[in-house]
Design a protein around this motif. Structure first.
Motif, PDB file in Angstrom:
ATOM      1  N   UNK A 154      -7.163   5.310  -5.718  1.00  0.00           N
ATOM      2  CA  UNK A 154      -5.346   4.607  -5.620  1.00  0.00           C
ATOM      3  C   UNK A 154      -4.859   3.479  -5.878  1.00  0.00           C
ATOM      4  N   UNK A 155      -4.545   3.753  -7.312  1.00  0.00           N
ATOM      5  CA  UNK A 155      -4.664   2.553  -7.944  1.00  0.00           C
ATOM      6  C   UNK A 155      -2.710   2.561  -8.002  1.00  0.00           C
ATOM      7  N   UNK A 156      -1.632   3.376  -7.249  1.00  0.00           N
ATOM      8  CA  UNK A 156      -0.114   3.137  -6.453  1.00  0.00           C
ATOM      9  C   UNK A 156      -0.702   2.133  -6.146  1.00  0.00           C
ATOM     10  N   UNK A 157      -1.788   1.770  -5.187  1.00  0.00           N
ATOM     11  CA  UNK A 157      -1.354   1.138  -3.914  1.00  0.00           C
ATOM     12  C   UNK A 157      -1.587  -0.383  -4.134  1.00  0.00           C
ATOM     13  N   UNK A 212       0.649  -2.283  -6.208  1.00  0.00           N
ATOM     14  CA  UNK A 212       0.584  -2.435  -7.565  1.00  0.00           C
ATOM     15  C   UNK A 212       1.698  -3.912  -7.598  1.00  0.00           C
ATOM     16  N   UNK A 253       2.621   4.672  -3.126  1.00  0.00           N
ATOM     17  CA  UNK A 253       2.206   3.913  -1.861  1.00  0.00           C
ATOM     18  C   UNK A 253       2.747   4.564  -0.593  1.00  0.00           C
ATOM     19  N   UNK A 262      -1.972   2.620   3.021  1.00  0.00           N
ATOM     20  CA  UNK A 262      -0.662   3.337   2.708  1.00  0.00           C
ATOM     21  C   UNK A 262       0.630   3.175   3.434  1.00  0.00           C
TER      22      UNK A 262
END
Lengths: 631, 312
Positions: free
Chosen positions: B4-7, B9, B54, B97
């Motif tokens: 979940x690399x969008x979280x 960032x 995210x 999230x």
């Protein structure tokens, strides 16, 4: 089935420990090497009222309750009569003895607690005893337990008396008590067990017991497990770590078992405000990338119709379990029925897609719980596991090896971020969550928080990116793709072959059934064949998609078919006819809907009346089983 | 690469990232207050440092539900009244999230009223924005739970005999730890309050007064509002439940008769969020549950090893 069996019925008031005592006794019998099967009957109240559990034990495998029973332990309803004040404040105090006599077999044994029950209150008791050759042992179980300091331990005294009268060794019961009881109450219980045992052996001539415990031996470790246990463990082994629910009998059992275990596994359980929320939570958790389930019984499941449809339209995998009880509306909360079949098949609006599985036994409950999760996540579709109060609550022995399988926590076609970065998922800069053209209809999904997978899930009809779209071409493409998944699942289920067959392949007649009546039907088939009637059975476990080819082949291979189910309207028969589209003239129905599941003899009798003794033309007629008085 | 690399960032986020590239213009009516919610969110999210990927936005049904189509985050446009149960499960499944729920006054206070009370009670760490225009808009002008007593519509031709819902008092009494009201006619305050609500660790309820120029021209939300936090006439301690409750009572009465009062009415920074409470009692894992399904090294427990001995 063999004549050499013990069917022990313990009867008393709800809250008097009938369930735990019978469970322990069943486990002791299992440990002694026997096969066991339990059947529960209880009222919808917390304390008091007539309740009983039967424990059937045999050297042969047992998959059903028996016909009647041969040993009654009537403990008395302590909540109908206040033992301290000797005050009667219920009108049911004698029921543990009186209500059970109709089904006690000839030559059977009655042990009753004369400290709480007065046999002279029962009309014609002595005549009935003589007529049926019953052996009656009035014992002051309450007084005996009170002498040892704990009146509630009269259950244990009753078990001691049972062992003395049936020739059962106390060893297994004692071992079990040591395993199951906390130190504080163990010693007095062991004492009461021994005293009751000795007292019966001294006072009565028990060298030639009229009803005895058979002997048997298992090859491998056996477990005593209920349908609700099996469903829960299947879910856990398939990687389910999130459950949301609202209590409702009999679904509460699965909810409770999951809730007790999930936190130990790093999972989450939520008791929420209503069933709409419960199913919506399961959908939300699954959307966020977790294997999730919810469930209820008829009335609560009715509320889940909305989130069920949402899961279908958004193609969010989720498993809902539906524990049927007699309906409509609140119906009979603690009594089994199979009449929610059409409800789960057809609830929710629109041309909807779902999977419905109906396990027939405790073993199948485990397998199909796993299967329900596998299908839901592989095909991004809601699965419903449909069972009933009977299967959920009954316990039987199952080899431990049955559960020795690898866990499966995979999420199905869910893309990693690496895969999301590749074409064609990122065509025109957008992730196409709901692509039209995918083999088997399953379009790979992403999970919120992943880079490159952003999409919208909506209950509206939508285009491949997930945005609301109402163009005719898109509508047709999307609905065709979602429907296509059901065809793929049908093929998958053919591989799985989940139905259960019994009897000779070339039999003249057939019996079709589904769900919890399967074991009882199979026992009846055995007896009919023993009696020279050539019959076979097919317990169907996939309700949707329906195994049309297999059922058609079964019906085509026999002259006549009896459809056995616990509904008043023949819902399962209707499903068979809907899918077959012909052969209706071969089917007749045996229905039972009085709140009790079938006994094997009822199916034998019903089959003989409807099929064998029918005038040879059972065309489409419906035989409704008329329950015997007092049943 | 993390799952979940969008979280989490950290980068400069352009407001336009939240705008869908190929979407048509919003179908809201010209002059609709809903545009202000969209704008406030687009301003607030970059300021808080939350990327579209995210963020999970869950909406109900109605004009407010269309927010999902115009704010390009991960989204779940659910069903009427049910955005909250979907949102809170997603938050439990993956607490990292940023979860935002939105609905209308019919959606959130009517059909979803039960979920609203219970989500506030549990104090989930999420933001809940209710577009309150005192009318059912998308179904063309029926009386809603927040319509004033006496409100006439096609479904209440003699004028409603019901008292309107008092949403601020409701969520305070239920247990929300952040309760505010803002209005479409004041974009600056709206942006500030939405920003605070997203940053708040707990259930942040924002009653967002959104005028409906098509079906509810009479609503008093058009009149100038007063910010209770900035006016000397309304001194109260927003961290004090009793004073907050009294202030809410006042604003909920005056909304229909006197002045329209907005602002932060209750802020409790002390109460732990539901996720934190659940972790504290050992009923929720410390790491996001959703991560586990991507951890190849994790050993999945089996019932065979853990529970079956008690059945033997």
């Amino acid at each position: 089935m063999t004549d050499d069996e013990l069917i022990w019925r313990i009867s008393g008031g709800s809250g008097d420990g009938i369930a735990s005592t019978s469970q322990n006794f069943a486990k002791a019998l299992m440990r002694s090497g026997l096969n066991v099967f339990t059947h529960r009957h209880y009222p919808s109240r917390i304390r008091g009222g007539h309740t009983y559990t039967e424990v059937r034990a045999s050297a042969d495998p047992v998959e059903s309750r028996g016909d009647g029973y041969n040993f009654l332990l009537a403990l008395g309803d302590s909540f109908a009569r206040n033992p301290q004040e000797e005050a009667v404040y219920g009108n049911e105090e004698i029921k543990p003895l009186s209500e059970n006599l109709d089904e006690l077999r000839e030559g059977g044994v009655i042990v009753y607690d004369e400290g709480l029950l007065d046999a002279s209150e029962i009309p014609n008791f002595d005549e009935r005893v003589e007529e049926n050759d019953w052996h009656v042992f009035p014992l002051d179980l309450r007084g005996l337990a009170r002498d040892q300091g704990r009146e509630v331990m009269r259950n244990t005294a009753g078990v001691g008396a049972t062992c003395a009268l049936t020739g059962m060794d106390l060893d297994h019961v004692q071992d079990l008590m040591r395993d199951a009881m906390p130190e504080k109450i163990l010693e007095p219980n062991l004492e009461i067990l021994q005293i009751a045992y000795d007292q019966v052996r001294e006072e009565y001539d028990v060298d030639a017991p009229d009803v005895s415990v058979p002997t048997g031996e298992h090859d491998e470790t056996q477990l005593l497990m209920s349908g609700s246990d099996a469903i829960s463990y299947g879910a856990i082994d398939e990687g389910c770590r999130f459950i949301a629910g609202y209590p409702m009998t009999p679904w509460t059992e699965v909810f409770t078992i999951m809730t007790q275990n999930l936190p130990k596994l790093g999972g989450i359980s939520e008791q929420v405000e209503d069933e709409i929320a419960a199913a919506a939570l399961a959908v939300g958790a699954s959307h966020a990338g977790v294997k999730a389930m919810s469930g209820s019984s008829g009335g609560g499941f009715a509320l889940m119709s909305e989130p069920l449809g949402l899961a279908e339209m958004t193609e969010t995998p989720v498993v809902l379990v539906e524990a049927m009880r007699a309906g409509p509306s609140t119906g009979m909360p603690t009594k089994p029925e199979q009449s929610d079949l059409e409800h789960v098949l057809y609830t929710s609006q629109g041309d909807s897609q779902r999977v419905v599985l109906a396990p027939g036994t405790v073993e199948e409950a485990y397998e199909q719980s796993r299967l329900a999760f596998r299908l839901a996540y592989e095909y991004q579709i809601p699965s419903i596991l449909l069972y009933d109060q009977k299967l959920g609550g009954e316990m039987k022995n199952v080899p431990k090896s049955h559960f020795d399988r690898e866990p499966n926590p995979t999420l199905g076609k869910t893309l990693s971020e690496d895969a999301l970065a590749d074409e064609p998922h990122s065509a025109d800069g957008k992730f196409h969550r709901f692509q039209h053209d995918v083999e088997d209809g399953v379009s790979p999904r992403s999970i919120p928080g992943q880079k490159g997978g952003r999409f919208l899930a909506t209950g509206n009809e939508h285009d491949p990116t997930g945005h609301i779209a109402e163009s005719p071409d898109n509508r047709v493409a999307q609905i065709d793709r979602r429907t296509q998944k059901l065809e793929a699942i049908r093929d998958d289920l053919d591989e799985e072959d989940t139905g259960s067959y019994a009897g000779p392949e070339d039999a003249e007649y057939g019996i079709l059934t589904f769900g919890s009546q399967q074991g009882t039907v199979e026992e009846a088939v055995g007896r009919l064949n023993d009696a020279g009637i050539s019959v076979k059975s097919y317990g169907v476990s996939d309700m949707l998609p329906f195994p049309t080819e297999q059922v058609e082949a079964f019906v085509a291979s026999v002259d006549e078919v009896l459809v056995v189910e616990m509904t008043a309207s023949g819902q399962f028969r209707g499903l068979v006819q809907k899918n077959l589209g012909r052969y209706g003239e071969k089917l007749s129905s045996l229905l039972k809907y009085n709140g009790n599941p079938f006994e094997p003899a009822e199916i034998v009798d019903g089959f003989e009346a409807a099929v064998v003794e029918g005038d040879g033309d059972a065309s489409g007629h419906q035989t409704t089983f008329v329950p015997a008085a007092g049943d | 690469m993390s799952t979940f690399s969008a979280i989490g960032e950290e980068r400069e986020i352009d407001r336009d990232e939240y705008t869908p590239g190929v979407e048509p213009q919003p179908t809201w009516c010209p002059g609709c207050g809903d545009f202000s919610v969209l704008k406030a969110l687009k301003q607030a999210l970059p300021e808080v440092g939350r990327t579209p990927e995210e963020t999970l936005l869950c909406t109900g049904i109605g004009c407010s539900g269309k927010l999902n189509s115009y704010l390009d985050t991960y989204g779940f446009h659910t069903i009427h009244g049910r955005s909250l149960p979907v949102a809170r499960a997603a938050k439990l499944a993956n607490p990292d999230l940023e979860v935002i729920a939105a609905g209308g006054d019919g959606d959130g206070y009517g059909i979803g009223g039960n979920h609203f009370v219970h989500t506030a009670r549990e104090n989930h760490d999420m933001t809940y924005i209710v577009f309150n225009n005192e009318i059912f808009g998308l179904t063309k002008g029926q009386t809603s739970p927040t319509s004033p007593k006496g409100h006439k519509s096609k479904t209440q031709p003699s004028g409603s005999a019901k008292e309107p819902i008092k949403p601020l008092s409701m969520s305070l009494n239920a247990g929300a730890s952040y309760v505010a009201r803002t209005a479409a006619v004041n974009p600056n305050q709206a942006k500030e309050i939405i920003t605070e609500a997203i940053e708040h660790d707990g259930f942040a309820h924002v009653d967002f007064l959104t005028q409906c120029p098509t079906w509810n021209k009479d609503a008093r939300q058009y009149v100038p509002y007063i910010d209770v936090n900035e006016s000397d006439d309304y001194e109260f301690d927003k961290t004090d439940r009793v004073e907050a409750a009294e202030m809410m009572r006042e604003t909920e009465e005056s909304l229909y008769e006197g002045e329209v009062l907005t602002g932060r009415f209750y802020v409790d920074e002390e109460r732990p969020s539901y996720g934190a409470e659940k972790q504290a009692i050992g009923e929720m894992p410390d790491e996001p549950l959703a991560e586990r399904y991507w951890d190849d090294d994790y050993e999945w427990e089996r019932s065979h090893d853990m529970f079956l001995d008690k059945h033997a």
